[in-house]
Design a protein around this motif. Sequence first.
Motif, PDB file in Angstrom:
ATOM      1  N   VAL A  77       0.652  -1.115  -0.122  1.00  0.00           N
ATOM      2  CA  VAL A  77       0.159   0.087   0.044  1.00  0.00           C
ATOM      3  C   VAL A  77       1.036   1.216   0.116  1.00  0.00           C
ATOM      4  N   TRP A  78       1.914   1.112   0.906  1.00  0.00           N
ATOM      5  CA  TRP A  78       2.583   2.614   0.933  1.00  0.00           C
ATOM      6  C   TRP A  78       3.359   2.702  -0.204  1.00  0.00           C
ATOM      7  N   SER A  79       4.224   1.764  -0.695  1.00  0.00           N
ATOM      8  CA  SER A  79       4.887   1.812  -1.815  1.00  0.00           C
ATOM      9  C   SER A  79       4.097   2.491  -2.953  1.00  0.00           C
ATOM     10  N   SER A  80       2.803   1.709  -3.134  1.00  0.00           N
ATOM     11  CA  SER A  80       2.175   2.274  -4.352  1.00  0.00           C
ATOM     12  C   SER A  80       1.847   3.851  -4.299  1.00  0.00           C
ATOM     13  N   ALA A  81       1.571   4.079  -3.015  1.00  0.00           N
ATOM     14  CA  ALA A  81       1.212   5.516  -2.708  1.00  0.00           C
ATOM     15  C   ALA A  81       2.534   6.396  -2.884  1.00  0.00           C
ATOM     16  N   TYR A  82       3.717   6.029  -2.452  1.00  0.00           N
ATOM     17  CA  TYR A  82       4.758   6.551  -2.765  1.00  0.00           C
ATOM     18  C   TYR A  82       5.048   6.627  -4.372  1.00  0.00           C
ATOM     19  N   GLY A  83       4.646   5.482  -5.004  1.00  0.00           N
ATOM     20  CA  GLY A  83       5.135   5.636  -6.494  1.00  0.00           C
ATOM     21  C   GLY A  83       4.055   6.694  -7.092  1.00  0.00           C
ATOM     22  N   TYR A  84       2.894   6.649  -6.621  1.00  0.00           N
ATOM     23  CA  TYR A  84       1.886   7.475  -7.345  1.00  0.00           C
ATOM     24  C   TYR A  84       2.030   8.934  -7.151  1.00  0.00           C
ATOM     25  N   THR A  85       2.584   9.317  -5.816  1.00  0.00           N
ATOM     26  CA  THR A  85       3.006  10.776  -5.504  1.00  0.00           C
ATOM     27  C   THR A  85       4.215  11.094  -6.224  1.00  0.00           C
ATOM     28  N   VAL A  86       5.032  10.328  -6.322  1.00  0.00           N
ATOM     29  CA  VAL A  86       6.507  10.608  -7.108  1.00  0.00           C
ATOM     30  C   VAL A  86       5.978  10.932  -8.445  1.00  0.00           C
ATOM     31  N   GLU A  87       5.436  10.234  -9.008  1.00  0.00           N
ATOM     32  CA  GLU A  87       4.820  10.308 -10.354  1.00  0.00           C
ATOM     33  C   GLU A  87       4.086  11.822 -10.620  1.00  0.00           C
ATOM     34  N   ARG A  88       3.362  12.094  -9.721  1.00  0.00           N
ATOM     35  CA  ARG A  88       2.547  13.329  -9.648  1.00  0.00           C
ATOM     36  C   ARG A  88       3.378  14.519  -9.247  1.00  0.00           C
ATOM     37  N   ILE A  89       4.344  14.429  -8.648  1.00  0.00           N
ATOM     38  CA  ILE A  89       5.073  15.568  -8.336  1.00  0.00           C
ATOM     39  C   ILE A  89       6.119  15.674  -9.481  1.00  0.00           C
ATOM     40  N   ALA A  90       6.924  14.662  -9.556  1.00  0.00           N
ATOM     41  CA  ALA A  90       8.388  14.789 -10.255  1.00  0.00           C
ATOM     42  C   ALA A  90       8.158  14.630 -11.973  1.00  0.00           C
ATOM     43  N   TYR A  91       7.144  14.004 -12.217  1.00  0.00           N
ATOM     44  CA  TYR A  91       7.165  13.340 -13.839  1.00  0.00           C
ATOM     45  C   TYR A  91       6.158  13.935 -14.440  1.00  0.00           C
ATOM     46  N   LYS A  92       4.842  14.079 -14.092  1.00  0.00           N
ATOM     47  CA  LYS A  92       3.618  14.622 -14.475  1.00  0.00           C
ATOM     48  C   LYS A  92       3.713  16.115 -14.963  1.00  0.00           C
ATOM     49  N   PRO A  93       4.548  16.951 -14.357  1.00  0.00           N
ATOM     50  CA  PRO A  93       4.461  18.378 -14.838  1.00  0.00           C
ATOM     51  C   PRO A  93       5.699  18.374 -16.295  1.00  0.00           C
ATOM     52  N   LEU A  94       6.382  17.206 -16.364  1.00  0.00           N
ATOM     53  CA  LEU A  94       7.314  17.221 -17.269  1.00  0.00           C
ATOM     54  C   LEU A  94       7.195  16.470 -18.577  1.00  0.00           C
ATOM     55  N   ARG A  95       6.078  16.159 -18.657  1.00  0.00           N
ATOM     56  CA  ARG A  95       5.595  15.197 -19.544  1.00  0.00           C
ATOM     57  C   ARG A  95       5.911  15.583 -21.035  1.00  0.00           C
ATOM     58  N   HIS A  96       5.889  17.102 -21.310  1.00  0.00           N
ATOM     59  CA  HIS A  96       6.172  17.405 -22.570  1.00  0.00           C
ATOM     60  C   HIS A  96       7.512  18.273 -22.694  1.00  0.00           C
ATOM     61  N   ALA A  97       8.237  17.918 -21.557  1.00  0.00           N
ATOM     62  CA  ALA A  97       9.654  18.835 -21.704  1.00  0.00           C
ATOM     63  C   ALA A  97      10.664  17.781 -22.387  1.00  0.00           C
ATOM     64  N   PRO A  98      11.997  18.504 -22.648  1.00  0.00           N
ATOM     65  CA  PRO A  98      12.904  17.553 -23.192  1.00  0.00           C
ATOM     66  C   PRO A  98      13.374  16.296 -22.394  1.00  0.00           C
ATOM     67  N   ARG A  99      13.752  15.347 -23.246  1.00  0.00           N
ATOM     68  CA  ARG A  99      13.976  13.992 -22.604  1.00  0.00           C
ATOM     69  C   ARG A  99      14.784  14.063 -21.310  1.00  0.00           C
ATOM     70  N   LEU A 100      15.844  14.947 -21.232  1.00  0.00           N
ATOM     71  CA  LEU A 100      16.714  14.963 -20.020  1.00  0.00           C
ATOM     72  C   LEU A 100      16.068  15.169 -18.702  1.00  0.00           C
ATOM     73  N   SER A 101      15.098  16.452 -18.936  1.00  0.00           N
ATOM     74  CA  SER A 101      14.457  16.852 -17.772  1.00  0.00           C
ATOM     75  C   SER A 101      13.649  15.830 -16.748  1.00  0.00           C
ATOM     76  N   PRO A 102      12.931  14.959 -17.268  1.00  0.00           N
ATOM     77  CA  PRO A 102      12.385  14.040 -16.282  1.00  0.00           C
ATOM     78  C   PRO A 102      13.506  13.082 -15.472  1.00  0.00           C
ATOM     79  N   LEU A 103      14.623  12.797 -16.307  1.00  0.00           N
ATOM     80  CA  LEU A 103      15.475  11.888 -15.903  1.00  0.00           C
ATOM     81  C   LEU A 103      16.266  12.561 -14.666  1.00  0.00           C
ATOM     82  N   ILE A 104      16.742  13.861 -14.859  1.00  0.00           N
ATOM     83  CA  ILE A 104      17.103  14.602 -14.063  1.00  0.00           C
ATOM     84  C   ILE A 104      16.513  14.941 -12.677  1.00  0.00           C
ATOM     85  N   SER A 105      15.015  15.016 -12.818  1.00  0.00           N
ATOM     86  CA  SER A 105      14.053  15.013 -11.781  1.00  0.00           C
ATOM     87  C   SER A 105      13.967  13.809 -11.129  1.00  0.00           C
TER      88      SER A 105
END
Lengths: 300, 409
Positions: A77-105
């Motif tokens: 449960v908690w790992s899934s919640a962390y996975g979900y939160t990490v995606e929302r914070i660090a990757y979702k805003p960068l969906r259309h950014a250059p390739r390196l941006s989400p990797l650095i994030s």
Amino acid sequence: MDYFIELLCSGLTRGAIYALIALGYTMVYGIIGLINFAHGEIYMIGAFTAYIVATVLTIYGFPLLAIVVLAGLAAVVWSSAYGYTVERIAYKPLRHAPRLSPLISAIGMSIFLQNYVLLAQTPDFLPFPTLIPDFPFMEPIAHIIGSTDLVILLTTTIIMIALTVLIKGTKIGKAMRATAQDRTMAMLLGIDVNKIISATFIIGSALAAVGGLLIASHIGQINFSIGFLAGIKAFTAAVLGGIGSIPGAVLGALVLGLTESFATGYVSSDYEDVFAFSLLVIILIFKPSGLLGKAETKKV
Amino acid sequence: MSPLKHTLRGLLLSLWFAALTFPIMVIKVNPVEGTVTWRWQNALFVAGGVFFIYLLVQLALRHKAASKKAGASDDTGEQESFIHRILQDQKQKYLLGGILLAVAVAFPTFSSSYQTTVMTTALMYVVLGLGLNIVVGMAGLLDLGYVAFYAVGAYSYALLNHHFGLGFWAVLPIGGGLAALFGILLGFPVLRLRGDYLAIVTLGFGEIIRLILENWGEFSKGPSGISNIARPGLFGIELSLDSAIIYSYYLMVLFVIATIFIVNRLQDSRLGRAWIALREDEIACQAMGIDKRKTKLVAFSLGAFWAGIIGVVFAAKTTFINPASFTFLESAIILAIVVLGGMGSIVGVILAALILILLPEYLRELSQYRMLAFGAILVAMMVFRPQGLIASIRRTYKFEKPAPAGKPR
């Protein structure tokens, strides 16, 4: 011969655990083309949650079965919640950014989560409680394959089958495959792509949590930094099998586990991690698309 | 959204994070004594902190939207355009450079030797950042194993000094050259790879170098490291500890100036433009007749060369090295410097190196939160300000105003 079989079993066990983590990488990569660098940390958090819950329940005197079930559940449960939160914070805003941006994030997220656990818990190695007892029926072959190994192999097999059914047979699996193939087209067909991506992260994290729980009870100790190495190795496995391909991740993980096991058994245990990294470098140079992956041609 | 809705969303978010961090932040177990500590105050801290950050982000977003509506030319801050204006005006640029140089030269006279040492370290990171900036910022190749080249430089000085008694100045070019050679060796096979694969391979390479240094005891003395490395010499004069510190400080100032000069010249050269073109669009760049492989290799080996040089300086400055100084985190710090400064921006990288290295030194009690902050900064920069503190200035072609009619040109 016994030694050979022992190495084979330990290689398979290792491979099974790598497979659980590698699946998370490969699914996420397949769907949004991102190397989720923080995935190893999700696995570490799963192991930590299981450790905390299991120890608390042991102290309060719960029966072993209840401890195993509750600790496993909490980890998932908690790992899934962390996975979900990490995606929302660090990757979702960068969906259309250059390739390196989400990797650095993602790298930033990984460093952040490691230090978060380090500061909130402890930098020391912690003894993980024994969750899997030595079964009496395993006594005669205990010197070759332990009870933990057996449980790991069985659990992994069951999870793999369940995952295959989920991907091939259910509606959400179909939506996932569609999104992986062509995100825009999937969107046009009425699939909520954001939800599918979140679901992918959640499933991947849950698998990683199971992996964390199993390996922690296999090795018997955990630490805030276990995610880094496990993450890199699982990633190696995913690339080895062809990133984006689910059977590929399993195959790659098994090959990697066996390679490591035999290399440490017959060559030298000092360079265990060097073998894994060298394997990664060699594969990427000679067959970047992996064993089961398709070569990607870039069109202009 | 109305303020009420905002507050509600913020509260919900706080609740989510409090629940999310509950097992790790609140519960602490001691399996040996069999005790459980419940740290409920931590849940409150998390919830409060999240709420506060949420409000800040909302405020910032609203500000951004407002300034866009007001018709501001771009959403960059006032301070940034100020720095850019100085940089674009030759006279002011030289004035600023002169002042900074004067401060740098005078620094050891008004500060303790401890502060000079700290400053020397910061300057080392400036050069490392500028070196990695060539690879990541200009050429767009994400190198996560940069520290490996740094290790190559440090170990080549340590070993050559230990076994053959070679001096600092003799090894400086050797260390840089060896690192560059390693850069080419690694670069040759892997540069065909796409961006993110390249990142992972370089990461693996960095780890391989560190693991070999740790395990190959006969060669590198393993985890215990090499001690008693000679400090840099000055025409054979024996220096006291204090003057050696000041000497290495001035050396670093020289290195920084040389690096800035070279990198600045590179940026406007044919090669530098080829790098930027490669970063922006590989296929278009190849179509323009740029040798992709050669250009990437040069970027890789030049970046490695700088790391090697600073590695030599590092070994000479601390007089002791072991593999623990060359972990992935070191690479991550240097990467954070480049990203925070603004990829490709020289001024930004210098500023970021000084901030990231000096700040934790002076906020000692907070230094355990340093890596936490690094991680958070990397994420926040990517999400909110991908161009970095001081974005690199793109060369733009300005049209001259047409000459007034009737006047002969």
